[in-house]
Design an enzyme around this catalytic site. Structure first.
Site, short mmCIF file in Angstrom:
data_model
loop_
_atom_site.label_atom_id
_atom_site.label_comp_id
_atom_site.label_asym_id
_atom_site.label_seq_id
_atom_site.Cartn_x
_atom_site.Cartn_y
_atom_site.Cartn_z
N HIS A 140 7.96 1.37 -10.39
CA HIS A 140 6.73 0.97 -9.69
C HIS A 140 5.52 1.37 -10.51
CE1 HIS A 140 8.01 4.97 -8.31
NE2 HIS A 140 6.72 5.28 -8.23
N MET A 141 4.49 0.57 -10.42
CA MET A 141 3.20 0.87 -11.03
C MET A 141 2.22 1.19 -9.91
SD MET A 141 2.01 0.81 -14.27
CE MET A 141 2.71 -0.54 -15.22
N HIS A 142 1.59 2.36 -10.00
CA HIS A 142 0.52 2.69 -9.07
C HIS A 142 -0.78 2.04 -9.57
CE1 HIS A 142 2.54 6.34 -7.19
NE2 HIS A 142 3.23 6.25 -8.32
N ASN A 187 5.25 6.59 -13.38
CA ASN A 187 5.95 7.84 -13.65
C ASN A 187 7.41 7.53 -13.92
OD1 ASN A 187 3.60 9.41 -13.00
ND2 ASN A 187 4.01 9.01 -10.85
N ARG A 195 0.83 -1.21 0.00
CA ARG A 195 0.00 0.00 0.00
C ARG A 195 0.87 1.26 0.00
NH1 ARG A 195 -5.25 -1.52 0.51
NH2 ARG A 195 -5.54 -3.60 1.41
N ASP A 196 0.44 2.24 -0.80
CA ASP A 196 1.13 3.53 -0.83
C ASP A 196 0.95 4.22 0.52
OD1 ASP A 196 2.09 5.58 -3.37
OD2 ASP A 196 1.61 6.48 -1.43
N ILE A 197 2.01 4.82 1.01
CA ILE A 197 2.00 5.44 2.34
C ILE A 197 1.17 6.72 2.35
CG2 ILE A 197 4.05 6.94 2.16
CD1 ILE A 197 4.98 5.66 4.84
N GLU A 241 9.22 10.17 -8.19
CA GLU A 241 9.81 10.50 -6.90
C GLU A 241 10.82 9.43 -6.46
OE1 GLU A 241 8.18 10.58 -2.29
OE2 GLU A 241 6.78 11.02 -3.91
N VAL A 242 10.43 8.17 -6.62
CA VAL A 242 11.28 7.07 -6.15
C VAL A 242 11.87 6.35 -7.37
CG1 VAL A 242 11.35 4.93 -4.84
CG2 VAL A 242 9.82 6.77 -4.11
P1 AMP Z 1 6.27 8.36 -7.82
O1 AMP Z 1 6.05 9.84 -7.78
O2 AMP Z 1 5.55 7.70 -8.95
O3 AMP Z 1 7.73 8.00 -7.75
O4 AMP Z 1 5.55 7.78 -6.53
C1 AMP Z 1 6.21 7.37 -5.37
C2 AMP Z 1 5.16 6.93 -4.40
O5 AMP Z 1 5.80 6.23 -3.34
C3 AMP Z 1 4.34 8.05 -3.77
O6 AMP Z 1 2.95 7.85 -4.07
C4 AMP Z 1 4.63 7.91 -2.27
O7 AMP Z 1 3.50 8.18 -1.47
C5 AMP Z 1 5.05 6.46 -2.17
N1 AMP Z 1 5.92 6.14 -1.04
C6 AMP Z 1 7.05 6.78 -0.64
N2 AMP Z 1 7.60 6.19 0.42
C7 AMP Z 1 6.82 5.10 0.70
C8 AMP Z 1 6.86 4.06 1.67
N3 AMP Z 1 7.82 4.01 2.61
N4 AMP Z 1 5.88 3.12 1.65
C9 AMP Z 1 4.90 3.18 0.73
N5 AMP Z 1 4.81 4.13 -0.23
C10 AMP Z 1 5.74 5.08 -0.24
#
Ligand code: AMP
Length: 124
Positions: free
Chosen positions: A108-110, A95, A33-35, A103-104
């Site tokens: 990853h796929m949302h 993204n 789950r997304d945080i 961001e990360v």
């Molecule tokens: P993106 O902008 O596509 O890279 O999305 C990164 C996602 O990772 C965001 O929706 C954040 O809320 C999520 N995220 C960051 N840290 C964590 C974590 N520790 N556990 C779960 N989701 C996270």
């Protein structure tokens, strides 16, 4: 392709250094789950392998990892009740890089659902 940075937060989750709210785990894939959820259902599907972005994964991952990723994604949509066989659907978003506002830097796929997700992108 930028080099993979193994200090990113998802690499740390995969190494067990920080916890995640796991929904599904397979040989090559983790769903959690997304945080900061942006919908009633908001999970992230990630390969266990070190890939920066979707294009990196699609171009470079072994076929077994690519198949496992997509099968796990489909299983998660069923488990979460958003698959089309019984649910009302979902949006899958990935993204990549600066313009994708990633961001990360671990692919990853949302998966978002549980409500009408509205327009696909904000008007430019
Ligand atoms: P993106 O902008 O596509 O890279 O999305 C990164 C996602 O990772 C965001 O929706 C954040 O809320 C999520 N995220 C960051 N840290 C964590 C974590 N520790 N556990 C779960 N989701 C996270």
């Amino acid at each position: 392709m930028p080099a993979y940075d193994d200090s990113n937060i998802f690499a740390r989750i995969l190494r067990g250094e920080i916890p995640s709210d796991t929904v599904l785990e397979t040989e090559h894939t983790l769903v959690f789950r997304d945080i900061r959820p942006q919908a009633p259902v908001h999970v992230l599907v990630i390969p266990k392998g070190a890939y920066v972005s979707y294009d990196d994964f699609a171009a470079n991952a072994p076929e077994a990892e690519i198949v496992d990723f997509h099968r796990a994604l489909a299983q998660a949509t069923r488990d979460l009740g958003v698959a089309l066989d019984g649910g009302q659907g979902f949006r899958a978003i990935t993204n990549a890089g600066e313009h994708g506002v990633q961001e990360v830097p671990h692919f990853h796929m949302h998966i978002l659902g549980g409500r009408d997700m509205g327009r696909m992108v904000q008007p430019g």
